[in-house]
Scaffold this active site. Sequence first.
Site, PDB file in Angstrom:
ATOM      1  CG  ASN A   8      -1.703   1.221   1.442  1.00 31.91           C
ATOM      2  OD1 ASN A   8      -1.799   2.049   0.542  1.00 31.91           O
ATOM      3  ND2 ASN A   8      -2.294   1.364   2.622  1.00 31.91           N
ATOM      4  CD1 TRP A   9       3.934   1.349  -2.546  1.00 31.61           C
ATOM      5  CD2 TRP A   9       4.180   2.618  -4.379  1.00 31.61           C
ATOM      6  NE1 TRP A   9       4.997   0.850  -3.253  1.00 31.61           N
ATOM      7  CE2 TRP A   9       5.170   1.609  -4.388  1.00 31.61           C
ATOM      8  CE3 TRP A   9       4.137   3.519  -5.436  1.00 31.61           C
ATOM      9  CZ2 TRP A   9       6.110   1.493  -5.414  1.00 31.61           C
ATOM     10  CZ3 TRP A   9       5.065   3.401  -6.460  1.00 31.61           C
ATOM     11  CH2 TRP A   9       6.050   2.396  -6.451  1.00 31.61           C
ATOM     12  CE  LYS A  10      -0.157   3.307   4.739  1.00 35.19           C
ATOM     13  NZ  LYS A  10       0.000   3.414   6.184  1.00 35.19           N
ATOM     14  CG  HIS A  98      -5.757   1.814   5.356  1.00 38.05           C
ATOM     15  ND1 HIS A  98      -5.344   2.782   6.248  1.00 38.05           N
ATOM     16  CD2 HIS A  98      -4.711   0.973   5.210  1.00 38.05           C
ATOM     17  CE1 HIS A  98      -4.103   2.526   6.615  1.00 38.05           C
ATOM     18  NE2 HIS A  98      -3.693   1.436   6.003  1.00 38.05           N
ATOM     19  CD  GLU A 100      -2.815   5.492   6.807  1.00 32.30           C
ATOM     20  OE1 GLU A 100      -2.826   5.522   5.565  1.00 32.30           O
ATOM     21  OE2 GLU A 100      -1.842   5.066   7.465  1.00 32.30           O
ATOM     22  CD  GLU A 168      -3.355  -2.568   7.710  1.00 33.61           C
ATOM     23  OE1 GLU A 168      -2.219  -2.732   7.268  1.00 33.61           O
ATOM     24  OE2 GLU A 168      -4.038  -1.568   7.449  1.00 33.61           O
ATOM     25  N   GLY A 174       2.692   2.225  10.786  1.00 30.29           N
ATOM     26  CA  GLY A 174       3.642   3.319  10.626  1.00 30.29           C
ATOM     27  C   GLY A 174       4.400   3.689  11.883  1.00 30.29           C
ATOM     28  CB  SER A 206       5.400  -1.789  11.971  1.00 28.41           C
ATOM     29  OG  SER A 206       5.001  -0.457  12.280  1.00 28.41           O
ATOM     30  N   GLY A 227       2.825  -1.214   4.285  1.00 30.95           N
ATOM     31  CA  GLY A 227       2.835   0.192   3.908  1.00 30.95           C
ATOM     32  C   GLY A 227       4.237   0.646   3.550  1.00 30.95           C
ATOM     33  N   GLY A 228       4.893   1.294   4.492  1.00 28.09           N
ATOM     34  CA  GLY A 228       6.193   1.921   4.256  1.00 28.09           C
ATOM     35  C   GLY A 228       7.213   1.045   3.549  1.00 28.09           C
TER      36      GLY A 228
HETATM   37  P1  PGA Z   1       3.002   0.325   7.613  1.00 29.48           P
HETATM   38  O1  PGA Z   1       1.497   0.551   7.046  1.00 29.48           O
HETATM   39  O2  PGA Z   1       3.477  -0.973   7.020  1.00 29.48           O
HETATM   40  O3  PGA Z   1       3.747   1.516   7.092  1.00 29.48           O
HETATM   41  O4  PGA Z   1       2.902   0.263   9.076  1.00 29.48           O
HETATM   42  C1  PGA Z   1       0.614  -0.531   6.947  1.00 29.48           C
HETATM   43  C2  PGA Z   1      -0.708  -0.069   6.399  1.00 29.48           C
HETATM   44  O5  PGA Z   1      -1.129   1.055   6.690  1.00 29.48           O
HETATM   45  O6  PGA Z   1      -1.363  -0.821   5.645  1.00 29.48           O
END
Ligand code: PGA
Length: 244
Positions: A8-10, A98, A100, A168, A174, A206, A227-228
């Site tokens: 997930n590149w956000k 998600h 966010e 999650e 993050g 993470s 994510g990251g």
């Molecule tokens: P992260 O994000 O791996 O950067 O913690 C995960 C996500 O939001 O799906």
Amino acid sequence: MTKMVVGNWKMNGTRQDIDTLRTLCVMVRAYKVTCEVVLCPPWTLLTRFRDFIADNNITLVRIGAQDCHDTRGFGAFTGDVSATMLGDAGIGHVIVGHSERRAGHGETDAIVRAKAEAAIMAGLLPILCVGESLAERQAGQTADVLARQLQGSIPDWATADQLVIAYEPIWAIGTGKTPTEAEIAEGMALVAGVVGADFRLLYGGSVTAANAAGLLAVAGVGGVLVGGASLNAADFAAIARAAG
Ligand code: PGA
């Protein structure tokens, strides 16, 4: 069951990142990965990435979206994209719910459910996210929160081959704070206790190249949502390799 690794590149990535995608594709082929690898870039890169995959006959990596509208088809929804349009663009996967988006865009369980329904009806595989906040966990509410989110946001009629669930914990996203393996196993068991044992369950929060193998080995974990670490081709490829 084959594991699934979703990136997930956000709100990250520019057209130069076609090089990131190219490197990822080269590495997963070299590693002979057998897991399903799905990369979800921002809207602006979706068709560019899809074309790269199609033009180079790449079968090991698929392109997904990070969201879709809760209405099927088309309409007066400025700034939104429907699952129907994603399907038309050759996109087969979409993240819905998600944290966010639940937090930053007021997405309720009902909205997430409508998005999942729209995605399935359009022939896409929704990757539906649930997870508790730190305050909810500390208050001992994790099981209740997960049950409420799962019951409220998964269409009653959805079968295990139509939807993937990502657990999650919000406090792990993050932050570099991954739950213990026991906590993840407990989370997976809580989810399975609500939806049944058939659904594929991903863990997210993470995940890194260093901890992926351990997380993927936890009971009930059918893959990871990253994510990251998915922004770096070598890291994301290493995570896919750890998934088999
Ligand atoms: P992260 O994000 O791996 O950067 O913690 C995960 C996500 O939001 O799906």
